[in-house]
Design an enzyme around this catalytic site. Structure first.
Site, mmCIF file in Angstrom:
data_model
loop_
_atom_site.group_PDB
_atom_site.id
_atom_site.type_symbol
_atom_site.label_atom_id
_atom_site.label_comp_id
_atom_site.label_asym_id
_atom_site.label_seq_id
_atom_site.Cartn_x
_atom_site.Cartn_y
_atom_site.Cartn_z
ATOM 1 N N ASP A 112 0.853 -1.190 0.000
ATOM 2 C CA ASP A 112 0.000 0.000 0.000
ATOM 3 C C ASP A 112 0.885 1.234 0.000
ATOM 4 O O ASP A 112 2.008 1.195 0.520
ATOM 5 C CB ASP A 112 -0.902 0.016 1.237
ATOM 6 C CG ASP A 112 -1.951 -1.088 1.222
ATOM 7 O OD1 ASP A 112 -2.422 -1.437 0.132
ATOM 8 O OD2 ASP A 112 -2.309 -1.574 2.306
ATOM 9 N N ASP A 138 -7.111 -1.490 -4.296
ATOM 10 C CA ASP A 138 -8.131 -1.168 -3.292
ATOM 11 C C ASP A 138 -9.110 -0.131 -3.829
ATOM 12 O O ASP A 138 -10.320 -0.231 -3.615
ATOM 13 C CB ASP A 138 -7.485 -0.625 -2.014
ATOM 14 C CG ASP A 138 -6.560 -1.614 -1.336
ATOM 15 O OD1 ASP A 138 -6.739 -2.834 -1.518
ATOM 16 O OD2 ASP A 138 -5.649 -1.164 -0.617
#
Length: 168
Positions: A112, A138
């Site tokens: 991330d 995401d």
């Protein structure tokens, strides 16, 4: 079906490419601020699912996401609906799921790096960060899910209404 796999492939390639760049540029840095007090790039490794929640061991997550992705592809393939409102949300969710699954398979965790810094601080004596660090996959999953909700009535028309109109 080509439109579905084209969109999903774009999501997967963008996701994997941006994660590789994040590893090269951000892994050894604290953060790179783009918009002060709002948007920065921060490298993070996520062993869990949404918001870092650990749901199951890596192998179970790979099996679960792989199964869901396969079911989405089969559902889209078997459907006669080829509208953009049908294909786009499912392609985004599929592409995002596969993008994060690639991370779990190749590295054991999801990379991330997009950090929207809405608030970090104390709330009722507990330190909280109100927005997780996330990635392109995401974002695709979230946008796809929102589009499914938004276009639900046109994607999944009420079968009982159709049956009633067919009788008359």
């Amino acid at each position: 079906m080509n439109w579905f796999f084209t969109l999903a492939s774009i999501v997967i390639v963008l996701d994997q490419l941006t994660k590789k760049i994040a590893v090269m540029i951000l892994k050894e840095k604290e953060s790179v601020t783009l918009i002060p007090d709002w948007l920065k790039f921060t490298y993070a490794e996520n062993n869990g699912i949404a918001f870092g929640m650990e749901f199951a061991p890596k192998e179970v997550m790979i099996l679960l996401v792989g199964t869901i992705s396969l079911l989405i592809a089969l559902y889209v393939f078997r459907s006669k609906n080829r509208t953009t409102r049908f294909i786009l949300p499912f392609a985004l969710v599929f592409g995002g799921g596969v993008g994060n699954m690639i991370d779990r398979i190749t590295g054991g965790k999801v990379i991330d790096f997009i950090h929207i810094d809405l608030y970090n601080g104390m709330i009722m004596g507990t330190w909280v960060s109100l927005w997780p660090i996330f990635n392109i996959a995401d974002s695709a999953i979230t946008i796809g899910a929102c589009l499914l909700i938004l276009f639900h009535s046109t994607i999944f028309p009420d079968q009982s209404v159709q049956k009633n109109t067919d009788v008359h």
